[in-house]
Write a protein that holds these residues in place. Structure first.
Motif, short mmCIF file in Angstrom:
data_model
loop_
_atom_site.label_atom_id
_atom_site.label_comp_id
_atom_site.label_asym_id
_atom_site.label_seq_id
_atom_site.Cartn_x
_atom_site.Cartn_y
_atom_site.Cartn_z
N LEU A 183 0.61 -1.13 0.05
CA LEU A 183 0.04 0.28 0.16
C LEU A 183 0.55 1.19 0.35
N GLU A 184 1.77 1.35 0.99
CA GLU A 184 2.67 2.47 0.74
C GLU A 184 3.13 3.46 -0.33
N GLN A 185 3.52 1.53 -1.62
CA GLN A 185 4.02 2.45 -2.64
C GLN A 185 2.83 2.67 -3.35
N TYR A 186 2.14 3.28 -3.18
CA TYR A 186 1.13 4.23 -3.56
C TYR A 186 0.51 5.09 -2.74
N ALA A 187 0.22 5.22 -1.77
CA ALA A 187 -0.54 5.88 -0.80
C ALA A 187 0.34 6.80 0.16
N SER A 188 1.16 6.76 -0.19
CA SER A 188 2.44 7.41 0.81
C SER A 188 2.92 8.78 0.18
N ALA A 189 2.95 10.08 0.53
CA ALA A 189 4.39 10.94 0.51
C ALA A 189 4.93 10.84 -0.76
N THR A 190 5.97 9.62 -1.09
CA THR A 190 6.80 8.61 -1.31
C THR A 190 6.19 8.05 -2.72
N GLY A 191 5.13 7.40 -2.30
CA GLY A 191 4.68 6.84 -3.03
C GLY A 191 3.31 7.19 -4.75
N ILE A 192 2.86 8.37 -4.06
CA ILE A 192 2.09 9.49 -5.15
C ILE A 192 3.81 10.19 -6.26
N VAL A 193 4.66 10.08 -5.46
CA VAL A 193 5.94 11.08 -6.20
C VAL A 193 6.16 10.14 -6.94
N ARG A 194 6.63 8.52 -7.06
CA ARG A 194 6.83 7.64 -7.70
C ARG A 194 5.90 7.41 -8.67
N ALA A 196 3.70 9.69 -10.17
CA ALA A 196 4.04 10.37 -11.02
C ALA A 196 5.24 10.48 -11.87
N LYS A 197 6.26 10.01 -11.30
CA LYS A 197 7.46 10.34 -12.38
C LYS A 197 7.12 9.50 -13.42
N LYS A 198 6.54 8.33 -12.77
CA LYS A 198 6.63 7.13 -13.27
C LYS A 198 5.81 7.12 -14.58
N LYS A 199 4.50 7.92 -14.11
CA LYS A 199 3.48 8.22 -15.25
C LYS A 199 3.91 9.33 -15.96
N LEU A 200 4.88 10.58 -15.51
CA LEU A 200 5.31 11.15 -17.02
C LEU A 200 6.21 11.09 -17.59
N GLN A 201 6.66 9.77 -17.39
CA GLN A 201 7.69 9.19 -18.80
C GLN A 201 6.83 8.91 -19.96
N THR A 202 6.06 9.20 -19.74
CA THR A 202 5.55 8.31 -20.67
C THR A 202 4.21 9.30 -21.39
N GLU A 203 3.88 10.51 -20.16
CA GLU A 203 2.57 11.22 -20.90
C GLU A 203 3.08 12.32 -21.89
N THR A 204 1.69 12.32 -21.96
CA THR A 204 1.74 12.96 -23.26
C THR A 204 1.10 14.47 -23.54
N LEU A 209 2.57 19.58 -13.49
CA LEU A 209 3.50 18.73 -13.33
C LEU A 209 5.05 18.75 -13.52
N THR A 210 5.07 19.08 -15.24
CA THR A 210 6.89 19.22 -15.60
C THR A 210 7.92 19.99 -15.05
N ALA A 211 6.70 21.18 -14.09
CA ALA A 211 7.43 22.57 -14.29
C ALA A 211 8.05 22.29 -12.70
N PHE A 212 7.66 21.43 -12.12
CA PHE A 212 8.18 21.15 -10.45
C PHE A 212 9.28 19.99 -10.47
N ASP A 213 10.88 20.86 -10.28
CA ASP A 213 12.01 20.06 -9.47
C ASP A 213 13.10 20.37 -8.71
N PRO A 214 12.36 19.44 -7.76
CA PRO A 214 11.68 17.95 -7.24
C PRO A 214 10.40 18.55 -7.15
N LEU A 215 9.58 17.05 -7.57
CA LEU A 215 8.05 17.20 -7.30
C LEU A 215 8.10 16.56 -5.88
N THR A 216 6.84 17.28 -5.13
CA THR A 216 6.82 16.40 -4.33
C THR A 216 4.99 16.00 -4.21
N ALA A 217 4.74 15.98 -2.94
CA ALA A 217 3.54 15.18 -3.21
C ALA A 217 2.49 16.47 -2.79
#
Length: 311
Positions: A183-194, A196-204, A209-217
């Motif tokens: 559960l914590e791989q998806y529902a924690s602060a680090t989980g939702i960022v994880r 997001a990063k995965k999603k943004l690799q293929t998002e068209t 969200l691409t404007a933030f570095d580093p991106l936070t929950a």
């Protein structure tokens, strides 16, 4: 009738200490450094010195103190023995016995997430209820389960480890516990960022969200509140996974209320409403009206729960 109690919430960096009256009002709170050197050998000495020093400062007699409630970041059994506490460097320590010997006061100990749940039940978001499940959404996902006003710690002190409920057989990345799909791989602060990063690799699609570095929950929730489609999908995924987990928990312990705390809970309504919606859709019918609400005690919840342990 005893007049005072001390709540001590031991964290990896600091120990939060509170002086309470026995009706649950916090009279004073302070922090001391958690000295983890030499496998945390001086932690209980430091706590004892701080508590005894405060009693001397306030002219409080031992006869007027109910005791010390102690919360620690690890499993604690019914005898007050901590079984491995990696953050502090402890292996097996009978913290109740040792702190009692150092202070001459009664000591009751519990796991930090469990005592935070007890605190929220007593004076926080779960006040007025006796059957409460608290979920703490921070760097990881913690939890505490209270049934009939009592903590369910379990045989190994691992009751309430909600963050490691298995949610996804297809997950390829490891959780901090070494398994995959927790559960914590998806529902924690680090989980939702994880996610997001995965999603943004293929998002068209265009997304802020691409404007933030580093991106936070917090960034993800803030952008979702502005209507960003990609951010909303990420929040929906978190709420779906968490709502599903809570529905499964409800089928086992049937609480009156779920209390959501931790840093991620600051997202507020968008989080609570999302969890409640998914939970209500899939939970067993008899549990459908169970309320999902925000924790209200913040970082003080552990201290409150520690004092409640003394009762």
């Amino acid at each position: 009738m005893k007049k005072y109690g001390f709540g001590v919430d031991v964290g990896g960096t600091t120990c939060k200490i509170g002086l309470f009256d026995m009706s649950g009002v916090i009279l004073e709170k302070w922090e001391i450094k958690t000295n983890t050197e030499n496998n945390g050998a001086s932690i209980l000495d430091d706590v004892a010195a701080s508590v005894l020093g405060k009693m001397e400062e306030k002219n409080i007699d031992k006869e007027d103190v109910q005791g010390i409630g102690l919360g620690v970041p690890g499993p604690v059994d019914n005898e007050g023995v901590v079984h491995k506490c990696v953050n502090l460097g402890w292996d097996v320590v009978n913290v109740e016995k040792e702190l009692e010997e150092k202070t001459g006061l009664l000591v009751k100990a519990g796991n930090d997430a469990n005592v935070a749940a007890l605190g929220e039940m007593w004076q926080g978001g779960g006040k007025g209820y006796q059957n409460v499940v608290m979920v703490t959404l921070g760097t990881g996902v913690g939890g505490g389960i209270i049934v009939g006003g009592k903590i369910i710690a379990g045989a190994n002190g691992a009751g309430g480890e909600l963050g490691h409920i298995h949610m996804d057989d297809e997950e390829t990345e490891c959780c901090g516990c070494g398994r995959k799909g927790c559960l914590e791989q998806y529902a924690s602060a680090t989980g939702i960022v994880r996610m997001a990063k995965k999603k943004l690799q293929t998002e068209t699609r265009t997304t802020k969200l691409t404007a933030f570095d580093p991106l936070t929950a917090k960034d993800i929730f803030d952008v979702a509140k502005e209507g960003d489609e990609v951010a909303l999908e990420l929040v929906d995924k978190l709420c779906t996974v968490l709502g599903t987990a809570l529905a499964n928990v409800a089928g086992v312990v049937d609480p009156e209320v779920f209390v959501i705390g931790g840093g991620v809970s600051r997202a507020g309504d968008i989080l609570i409403e999302g969890i409640q919606k998914k939970y209500s859709e899939i939970v067993f019918q008899a549990c459908r009206e169970t309320k999902v609400t925000l924790a209200t005690l913040g970082n003080d919840a552990g201290m409150y729960g520690c004092v409640k342990l003394l009762f």
